[in-house]
Write a protein that holds these residues in place. Structure first.
Motif, mmCIF file in Angstrom:
data_model
loop_
_atom_site.group_PDB
_atom_site.id
_atom_site.type_symbol
_atom_site.label_atom_id
_atom_site.label_comp_id
_atom_site.label_asym_id
_atom_site.label_seq_id
_atom_site.Cartn_x
_atom_site.Cartn_y
_atom_site.Cartn_z
ATOM 1 N N SER A 25 -100.432 11.028 50.670
ATOM 2 C CA SER A 25 -101.575 10.495 49.948
ATOM 3 C C SER A 25 -102.738 10.334 50.921
ATOM 4 O O SER A 25 -102.546 10.311 52.133
ATOM 5 N N THR A 28 -106.965 15.392 51.392
ATOM 6 C CA THR A 28 -106.412 16.524 50.673
ATOM 7 C C THR A 28 -105.204 17.107 51.387
ATOM 8 O O THR A 28 -105.292 17.557 52.524
ATOM 9 N N PHE A 29 -104.070 17.111 50.695
ATOM 10 C CA PHE A 29 -102.812 17.540 51.267
ATOM 11 C C PHE A 29 -102.848 18.980 51.746
ATOM 12 O O PHE A 29 -102.318 19.302 52.812
ATOM 13 N N SER A 30 -103.471 19.847 50.973
ATOM 14 C CA SER A 30 -103.482 21.264 51.293
ATOM 15 C C SER A 30 -104.286 21.602 52.542
ATOM 16 O O SER A 30 -104.221 22.737 53.023
ATOM 17 N N ARG A 72 -93.059 23.328 50.552
ATOM 18 C CA ARG A 72 -94.086 22.373 50.134
ATOM 19 C C ARG A 72 -94.573 22.707 48.735
ATOM 20 O O ARG A 72 -94.506 23.849 48.284
ATOM 21 N N ASN A 74 -98.053 21.928 46.982
ATOM 22 C CA ASN A 74 -99.384 21.358 47.141
ATOM 23 C C ASN A 74 -99.898 20.679 45.870
ATOM 24 O O ASN A 74 -100.736 19.782 45.944
ATOM 25 N N ASN A 77 -98.340 17.318 46.222
ATOM 26 C CA ASN A 77 -98.566 16.681 47.524
ATOM 27 C C ASN A 77 -97.254 16.280 48.192
ATOM 28 O O ASN A 77 -97.100 15.162 48.694
#
Length: 125
Positions: A25, A28-30, A72, A74, A77
């Motif tokens: 969190s 931005t995860f990506s 993963r 995205n 997340n």
């Protein structure tokens, strides 16, 4: 700026499987390469696996190659570590990690910018 929370650790017998998950969190995860590290009692924290921002590329430590798989999602997340054929030497606290740079550098000094708090994996013989 990025919070990482691991889950899925527990007790498993040698030869068994376990799946770890990490929820991110904040930023931005990506935008981040992601990885997993572990630290066993009396040993230094070591690199386990890493995955690129898109998930197209991965890298593994020699000790886990062929047994562990990092992935993963995205959209959710999350990053996961599927661990198969577990050995007693795999017993450690496993940490999720995020880095601003390339996934290929996560195992290098200063390659990680954010760490999770860890989840315990215990492997019985």
């Amino acid at each position: 700026q990025v919070q990482l929370v691991e889950s899925g650790g527990g007790l498993v017998q040698a030869g068994g499987s376990l799946r770890l998950s990490c929820a991110a969190s904040g930023r931005t995860f990506s935008n981040y390469a992601m990885g997993w590290f572990r630290q066993a009692p009396g040993k230094e924290r070591e690199f386990v696996a890493a995955i690129s921002r898109s998930g197209a590329s991965t890298e593994y430590a020699v000790s886990v190659k062929g047994r562990f798989t990092i992935s993963r999602d995205n959209a959710k997340n999350t990053v996961s570590l599927q661990m198969n054929s577990l050995k007693p030497e795999d017993m450690a606290v496993y940490y999720c990690a995020a880095g601003d740079g390339s996934y290929s550098l996560m195992g290098r000094p200063y390659g990680v910018d954010y760490w999770g708090q860890g989840t315990q994996v215990t492997v019985s013989s």
